[in-house]
Design an enzyme around this catalytic site. Structure first.
Site, PDB file in Angstrom:
ATOM      1  N   SER A  68       4.803  -6.979   2.304  1.00 32.63           N
ATOM      2  CA  SER A  68       5.361  -8.079   1.509  1.00 32.63           C
ATOM      3  C   SER A  68       5.871  -9.193   2.400  1.00 32.63           C
ATOM      4  CB  SER A  68       6.553  -7.589   0.692  1.00 32.63           C
ATOM      5  OG  SER A  68       6.181  -6.519  -0.115  1.00 32.63           O
TER       6      SER A  68
ATOM      7  N   HIS B 144      -2.075  -8.209  -0.815  1.00 35.80           N
ATOM      8  CA  HIS B 144      -0.734  -7.972  -1.358  1.00 35.80           C
ATOM      9  C   HIS B 144      -0.801  -7.742  -2.863  1.00 35.80           C
ATOM     10  CE1 HIS B 144       3.581  -9.620  -2.070  1.00 35.80           C
ATOM     11  NE2 HIS B 144       3.619  -8.335  -1.820  1.00 35.80           N
TER      12      HIS B 144
ATOM     13  N   GLU C  91      -2.588 -11.180  -3.818  1.00 31.28           N
ATOM     14  CA  GLU C  91      -2.617 -12.284  -2.852  1.00 31.28           C
ATOM     15  C   GLU C  91      -3.449 -11.821  -1.660  1.00 31.28           C
ATOM     16  OE1 GLU C  91       1.385 -14.886  -2.784  1.00 31.28           O
ATOM     17  OE2 GLU C  91       1.728 -12.795  -2.342  1.00 31.28           O
TER      18      GLU C  91
ATOM     19  N   ASN D 267       6.425 -14.632  -3.485  1.00 29.84           N
ATOM     20  CA  ASN D 267       7.811 -14.357  -3.111  1.00 29.84           C
ATOM     21  C   ASN D 267       8.493 -15.589  -2.529  1.00 29.84           C
ATOM     22  OD1 ASN D 267       7.815 -11.767  -4.059  1.00 29.84           O
ATOM     23  ND2 ASN D 267       7.164 -10.866  -2.117  1.00 29.84           N
TER      24      ASN D 267
HETATM   25  P1  NAD Z   1       7.445   3.652  -0.844  1.00 31.06           P
HETATM   26  O1  NAD Z   1       8.686   3.971  -0.106  1.00 31.06           O
HETATM   27  O2  NAD Z   1       7.349   4.002  -2.288  1.00 31.06           O
HETATM   28  O3  NAD Z   1       6.196   4.367  -0.101  1.00 31.06           O
HETATM   29  C1  NAD Z   1       5.980   4.313   1.264  1.00 31.06           C
HETATM   30  C2  NAD Z   1       5.202   5.566   1.675  1.00 31.06           C
HETATM   31  O4  NAD Z   1       4.817   5.434   3.046  1.00 31.06           O
HETATM   32  C3  NAD Z   1       6.026   6.852   1.547  1.00 31.06           C
HETATM   33  O5  NAD Z   1       5.317   7.789   0.749  1.00 31.06           O
HETATM   34  C4  NAD Z   1       6.137   7.318   2.994  1.00 31.06           C
HETATM   35  O6  NAD Z   1       6.158   8.742   3.134  1.00 31.06           O
HETATM   36  C5  NAD Z   1       4.873   6.726   3.596  1.00 31.06           C
HETATM   37  N1  NAD Z   1       4.878   6.680   5.048  1.00 31.06           N
HETATM   38  C6  NAD Z   1       5.923   6.452   5.885  1.00 31.06           C
HETATM   39  N2  NAD Z   1       5.517   6.563   7.170  1.00 31.06           N
HETATM   40  C7  NAD Z   1       4.202   6.862   7.146  1.00 31.06           C
HETATM   41  C8  NAD Z   1       3.230   7.133   8.151  1.00 31.06           C
HETATM   42  N3  NAD Z   1       3.547   7.100   9.441  1.00 31.06           N
HETATM   43  N4  NAD Z   1       1.955   7.407   7.761  1.00 31.06           N
HETATM   44  C9  NAD Z   1       1.652   7.456   6.446  1.00 31.06           C
HETATM   45  N5  NAD Z   1       2.520   7.222   5.455  1.00 31.06           N
HETATM   46  C10 NAD Z   1       3.786   6.942   5.811  1.00 31.06           C
HETATM   47  O7  NAD Z   1       7.199   2.090  -0.600  1.00 31.06           O
HETATM   48  P2  NAD Z   1       6.322   1.078  -1.485  1.00 31.06           P
HETATM   49  O8  NAD Z   1       7.221   0.380  -2.427  1.00 31.06           O
HETATM   50  O9  NAD Z   1       5.114   1.787  -1.974  1.00 31.06           O
HETATM   51  O10 NAD Z   1       5.926  -0.007  -0.372  1.00 31.06           O
HETATM   52  C11 NAD Z   1       4.842   0.183   0.499  1.00 31.06           C
HETATM   53  C12 NAD Z   1       4.396  -1.164   1.061  1.00 31.06           C
HETATM   54  O11 NAD Z   1       4.032  -2.031  -0.013  1.00 31.06           O
HETATM   55  C13 NAD Z   1       5.460  -1.920   1.857  1.00 31.06           C
HETATM   56  O12 NAD Z   1       4.838  -2.600   2.919  1.00 31.06           O
HETATM   57  C14 NAD Z   1       6.015  -2.911   0.835  1.00 31.06           C
HETATM   58  O13 NAD Z   1       6.555  -4.072   1.418  1.00 31.06           O
HETATM   59  C15 NAD Z   1       4.749  -3.250   0.077  1.00 31.06           C
HETATM   60  N6  NAD Z   1       4.958  -3.789  -1.274  1.00 31.06           N
HETATM   61  C16 NAD Z   1       5.901  -3.241  -2.106  1.00 31.06           C
HETATM   62  C17 NAD Z   1       6.060  -3.760  -3.395  1.00 31.06           C
HETATM   63  C18 NAD Z   1       7.078  -3.169  -4.336  1.00 31.06           C
HETATM   64  O14 NAD Z   1       7.451  -3.830  -5.314  1.00 31.06           O
HETATM   65  N7  NAD Z   1       7.539  -1.952  -4.119  1.00 31.06           N
HETATM   66  C19 NAD Z   1       5.254  -4.819  -3.837  1.00 31.06           C
HETATM   67  C20 NAD Z   1       4.273  -5.334  -2.968  1.00 31.06           C
HETATM   68  C21 NAD Z   1       4.144  -4.807  -1.687  1.00 31.06           C
END
Ligand code: NAD
Length: 292
Positions: A120, A141, A153, A191
């Protein structure tokens, strides 16, 4: 490369499982990877539950659900990505972690495979530099919840090649999404525009211009927004809101992006919104009750 037919998804959290869900439903074979088998089991159960809901609503046939679920496999080993056309990195938002994941991933990929990141806020150009293929690296994204939100995006880093942009935009379209193209500037498009509005709502609350209910009602009825800015902040997570504002503030160096002290105080209190049960609203009651 021909159309993307097989993808890897790193991180099986809320975004990763949503991406896997929608891709599998679009006929793409998916390998999900996470650090622990428990996270993968949970993600697969979540996807199955969400697809069941679609079947109940009549938006997905039971046979198509079964076929989509059969397209998703899981692994804790990067070697499982050896025949992927594209790997989408959707692990925890932490630059050091993502850099480490990308460096470990590259040796397992085909030379022509693409890598996308769902970050993000981390600069695409900087993450691309951690790989052996900056030309075949791009931002993709998605928005939360992935099965419902229509936008992707596509963010071009400094070195990203046209063919890479076209390939992931084509994939997003096949996944039923609409693409907005962004350059690699802090927080990209959505954002960059959304968070200053949420921040302004926090300043308005802090200064007593209006209470929570008045600010949200004002923006819902006055601007035809489906959610008020404070309600939306609670949904996104106040810690996430603060961190995106800090990225904008630091990355663009303009004081207009300084986070509201009230927002910072809520985060310090651990009042992070829906996920902790309390933010600008108390979510332990239904409907959620404004706290100010
Ligand atoms: P989340 O915490 O739900 O999931 C993250 C996952 O990554 C977890 O299951 C964790 O175990 C895993 N992880 C950590 N280290 C790892 C590794 N070394 N190898 C493999 N997996 C690993 O987080 P999320 O909300 O799904 O966010 C994930 C990404 O998406 C981030 O970069 C975030 O910025 C982006 N994002 C989030 C949103 C949102 O609204 N939540 C929206 C757009 C983008």
């Amino acid at each position: 490369m021909a159309d993307i037919a097989r993808i890897g998804v790193i991180g099986a959290g809320q975004m990763g499982n949503g991406i896997a869900h929608v891709a599998a439903q679009a006929g793409i074979t998916v390998v999900m990877l996470d650090v622990a088998q428990a996270a993968l089991d949970k993600a697969q159960a979540t996807i199955a539950k969400n697809m069941d809901r679609q079947v109940q609503k009549g938006t997905l046939q039971a046979a198509d659900r079964d076929a989509a679920l059969a397209r998703i496999s899981a692994s804790t080993d990067h070697a499982a990505f050896g025949d992927c056309d594209l790997v989408i990195e959707a692990a925890t938002e932490n630059e050091a972690l993502k850099t480490k994941i990308l460096a470990a991933l590259c040796p397992h990929l085909r030379a022509d495979a693409l890598i996308a990141t769902n970050t993000s806020s981390i600069p695409i150009t900087r993450l691309a530099a951690a790989t052996d293929r900056p030309g075949r690296f791009v931002g993709m994204h998605f928005f939360n919840p992935v099965p419902l939100m229509k936008l992707v995006e596509v963010i071009r880093g400094l070195a990203t090649e046209d063919a890479t942009v076209q390939a992931v935009a084509g994939l997003a379209t096949r996944m039923g999404k609409t693409v907005a193209y962004a350059a690699d500037y802090p927080a990209f498009i959505v954002n960059r525009i959304l968070l200053p509005m949420i921040n302004e709502a926090c300043f308005a609350l802090q200064e007593g211009v209006g209470d929570v209910a008045s600010i949200d009602t004002g923006m819902k009825l006055g601007c035809n927004h489906p959610m008020g800015p404070l309600e939306l902040a609670d949904f996104i997570g106040l810690d996430t809101c603060l961190s995106v504002l800090e990225v904008l503030h630091q990355g663009l160096g303009d004081p207009k992006y300084r986070p509201s002290p009230l927002l910072r105080k809520y985060v310090e209190a651990g009042w992070l919104g829906r996920k902790t049960g309390r933010g600008f609203y108390d979510h332990s009651v239904s409907p959620p009750k404004p706290t100010r």
